[in-house]
Design an enzyme around this catalytic site. Structure first.
Site: not given
Ligand code: NDP
Length: 445
Positions: A126, A166
């Site tokens: 990571k 991520d």
């Molecule tokens: P993105 O950056 O595309 O989206 C993240 C979303 O979560 C946004 O809507 C963001 O809001 C919100 N968010 C982030 N941090 C916070 C916080 N501290 N409190 C509240 N909301 C928050 O990320 P992903 O969708 O790619 O990833 C989301 C999760 O999924 C993570 O845990 C990641 O590790 C996991 N994941 C992702 C994978 C992937 O393929 N992308 C694979 C496996 C797991 P805002 O826009 O306001 O920041």
């Protein structure tokens, strides 16, 4: 707790005193693999657990760039190469101000188990930075990514370490990172990064894979317990890559998604979330979810955390770690939730997970249920090696089969150890057994 496990856990706590997320992730795995460890006295002499919890390598580096005002800004970059037991290090890059060593290590540690569950030849890693892409211009993002890659390129390669996206790292960032890697290496090495754009070596269905995979896992889990997704309501936290495509597949499978959120607020739309509008706001305009109300005036805009107060059959945390606390879990259970699907990594605190399991709520654990993203990344790598591309339907079918197999591995392992439908333990046990076997086979390394 088994004496050996307790000793290892205490050592981890002592050595990594301030790394709370990392300790939480290790504790969750160690407590659930106890029945396996009990059967293998040789693990202690081989220091098998001690080796599993210690990253092979942890790299931190300086990332300077010049912002649009001409000011030089310095961030910290990380890459944790946790385990190459079953393949090249593989895991995403996160750009978010909260990134620190503890978060990198927890994510890297979880990744080893997740990748083992996919059945594909990928190790665990990571990386990321405390850089916040939010509100930055494209030029700033590009200069930051180029600076980040100028250092990272020394440590990665298609057979060494293969990063992906991520939080905060999507197709735009991967494009800038890939361009810089190619420029420095003077070689087109497609398999060095995944999540690439379709015009230069990306895979169809990679963008959709984590969210779709989550819903395939949920369907299997509910069906195995005499239930179905059809006609159920869901709340989905986040509105990023995972959340958007979980919502899309949930709708296709006959569910009604009534709320989504971002870090500033939550939209509750009783009529069902208008996903095309969410995509327009989040993917095209890179705006805030609050803008949803400008189009759908009847929707309610609440605080982010209020999403867990909304009555729904299924809760899908798809934003970030520890977003569901014990208090949130109590509210969800009181409102009649029947299943939790972890799209984000470690979205439930230890207490929240325990509360769900104690109340017979089905929990789809992140290591298994969000593994569709990395599995499809591995499919992207093999397409890059073959120099041949699969259709969307072909990749999606492979993803679906992988998720079905992952669910079966979790179910088989939990049942074998008399743990019923505790798939949290099942996932950890299934992955751990595979990793332990590989570790024993490869000698003391
Ligand atoms: P993105 O950056 O595309 O989206 C993240 C979303 O979560 C946004 O809507 C963001 O809001 C919100 N968010 C982030 N941090 C916070 C916080 N501290 N409190 C509240 N909301 C928050 O990320 P992903 O969708 O790619 O990833 C989301 C999760 O999924 C993570 O845990 C990641 O590790 C996991 N994941 C992702 C994978 C992937 O393929 N992308 C694979 C496996 C797991 P805002 O826009 O306001 O920041």
């Amino acid at each position: 707790m088994n004496r050996y496990l307790e000793k290892v856990l205490n050592d981890v706590k002592a050595k990594n005193e301030h790394e709370t997320e990392y300790i939480q992730a290790v504790e969750e795995v160690l407590t659930t693999v106890e029945p396996v460890v009990e059967k293998h006295n040789e693990y202690e002499q081989l220091a098998l657990l001690e080796r599993m919890v210690e990253p092979e390598r942890l790299i931190t580096f300086r990332v300077p760039y010049v912002n649009d005002s001409g000011q030089t800004v310095v961030h910290r970059g990380y890459r944790v190469q946790f385990s190459s037991l079953i393949g090249p290090y593989k895991g995403g890059l996160r750009f978010h101000p909260s990134v620190n060593q503890s978060i990198m290590k927890f994510l890297g540690f979880e990744q080893i188990f997740k990748n083992a569950l996919t059945g594909l030849p990928i190790g665990g890693g990571k990386g990321g930075s405390d850089f916040d892409p939010k509100g930055k211009s494209d030029g700033e993002i590009m200069r930051f990514c180029q600076s980040f890659m100028t250092e990272l390129q020394r440590h990665i390669g298609q057979d060494i370490d293969v990063p992906a996206g991520d939080i905060g790292v999507g197709e735009r960032e991967i494009g800038y990172l890939f361009g810089q890697y190619k420029r420095i290496k003077n070689a087109y090495e497609g398999g060095v990064l995944t999540g690439k754009g379709l015009s230069y070596g990306g895979s169809l269905a990679r963008k959709e894979a984590t969210g779709y995979g989550l819903m395939y896992f949920m369907r299997e889990m509910l069906n195995a317990n005499g239930q179905s997704l059809e006609g159920k309501t869901a709340v989905i936290s986040g509105s990023g890559n995972v959340a958007i495509y979980a919502c899309q597949k949930a709708k296709e499978l006959g569910m009604k998604v009534i709320a989504m959120s971002d870090s500033q607020g939550c939209i509750y739309d009783e009529n069902g979330i208008d996903l095309e509008l969410i995509k327009q706001i989040k993917e095209v305009e890179r705006g805030r979810i609050s803008e949803y109300k400008k189009v759908h005036e009847n929707a309610q805009y609440l605080a982010s955390k209020d999403i867990w107060n909304i009555k729904a059959d299924i809760a899908l945390p798809c934003a970030t770690q520890n977003e569901i606390t014990l208090e949130d879990a109590q509210k969800l259970v009181a409102n009649g939730v029947i299943a939790i699907g972890e799209g984000a990594n470690m979205p439930c605190t230890k207490e929240a997970t325990e509360y769900f399991l104690a109340n017979n709520i089905l929990v789809a654990p992140a290591k298994a249920s969000n593994a569709g993203g990395v599995a499809t990344s591995a499919i992207e790598m093999s397409q890059n090696s073959m120099r041949y591309y699969l259709t969307f339907e072909e990749v999606d079918k492979k993803l679906e089969n992988i998720m079905i197999n992952i669910f079966q591995s979790c179910k088989t392992a939990s049942e074998e150890y008399g743990l019923g439908n505790n798939y949290v333990a099942g996932a950890n046990i299934a992955a751990f057994r595979k990793l332990a076997k590989a570790m024993k086979a490869q000698g003391i390394v």
